[in-house]
Design an enzyme around this catalytic site. Structure first.
Site, PDB file in Angstrom:
ATOM      1  CE1 TYR A  38      14.442  64.217  22.027  1.00 30.46           C
ATOM      2  CE2 TYR A  38      15.799  62.468  21.097  1.00 30.46           C
ATOM      3  CZ  TYR A  38      14.924  63.517  20.927  1.00 30.46           C
ATOM      4  OH  TYR A  38      14.517  63.867  19.663  1.00 30.46           O
ATOM      5  CG  HIS A  43       8.720  63.580  26.664  1.00 29.29           C
ATOM      6  ND1 HIS A  43       7.470  63.563  27.271  1.00 29.29           N
ATOM      7  CD2 HIS A  43       8.487  63.244  25.361  1.00 29.29           C
ATOM      8  CE1 HIS A  43       6.547  63.245  26.375  1.00 29.29           C
ATOM      9  NE2 HIS A  43       7.132  63.029  25.216  1.00 29.29           N
ATOM     10  CG  ASN A  89       5.731  59.878  18.552  1.00 22.66           C
ATOM     11  OD1 ASN A  89       5.690  60.317  19.698  1.00 22.66           O
ATOM     12  ND2 ASN A  89       5.737  60.651  17.494  1.00 22.66           N
ATOM     13  CG  ASP A 114       6.415  63.008  30.377  1.00 28.48           C
ATOM     14  OD1 ASP A 114       6.452  61.924  29.750  1.00 28.48           O
ATOM     15  OD2 ASP A 114       6.128  64.089  29.823  1.00 28.48           O
ATOM     16  CG  ASN A 135       2.685  62.247  20.881  1.00 30.38           C
ATOM     17  OD1 ASN A 135       1.488  62.416  20.657  1.00 30.38           O
ATOM     18  ND2 ASN A 135       3.593  63.148  20.532  1.00 30.38           N
TER      19      ASN A 135
END
Length: 210
Positions: A38, A43, A89, A114, A135
């Protein structure tokens, strides 16, 4: 890493910030997901902005409960920077834990995230608003039970086809975007310092749309 892990266990009740006046304490939380897969994704811009801030202001992060934290001081104010390890989340869990642990008032908290509704590189600082389907913001709103918290939205654009939003935000920056991020990081570093020193209203007037 093992030494940091041991410190996180035995020092879990110790305060990270030396400052005792809650109004001089700030929490800057950058949203993202942990894991090398990631690191360079859109994100994870919250993590990247805090990394750039650490580089510019010469501080480092260490692994503690629910995330990595770094601290810097500026003109009598102490700032705790947080990269949650809870995944996007459950961002609210990490935020609330460190707010409570360090006794940091909500008005001194800034969430960096973001936003696909803004053009790439656009900055929008707000004191309230909806989660916009994000989220991380959904969880923060649920945990705090309010939409009245400061958030810096960093535009990542919306160059994706129907039904491909998740693929886009979890995708990596283009080469052109990556080159442009360097200048944007300089601007966000200035914005964060202004938020701490000048307050959210003056910072919005100076930086929104820049």
């Amino acid at each position: 890493m093992f030494l940091q892990f041991l410190k996180s266990i035995f020092n879990k009740n110790e305060s990270v910030l030396e400052e005792t006046d809650s109004m001089k304490k700030y929490l800057i939380i950058g949203l993202g997901n942990i894991g090398s897969e990631y690191t360079e994704t859109r994100h994870n811009i919250g993590f990247k902005i805090l990394d750039a801030l650490a580089s510019d202001l010469n501080f480092s992060f260490e692994t503690v409960k629910l995330g990595d934290t770094g601290v810097f001081k500026i003109k009598g104010r102490s700032v705790l920077c947080l990269k949650p390890s809870t995944y996007m989340n459950l961002s609210g869990k990490a935020l609330k834990y460190w707010m409570d642990k360090e006794n940091i008032p909500l008005e001194n908290v800034l969430v960096i995230t973001d936003d696909i509704n803004l053009e790439f590189g656009s900055l929008r600082l707000k004191t309230k608003g909806s989660n916009g389907g994000h989220n991380g913001l959904k969880d923060i709103q649920n945990v705090l039970q309010t939409t009245n918290y400061n958030r810096l939205r960093f535009g990542v654009g919306a160059d994706f086809g129907k039904g491909r939003q998740v693929e886009y935000v979890l995708g990596e920056w283009s080469e052109t975007e990556r080159d442009a991020l360097r200048e944007r990081f300089e601007k966000t570093t200035e914005l964060v310092q202004s938020f701490v020193l000048a307050g959210v209203a003056r910072t919005m007037n100076q930086f929104n749309g820049s």
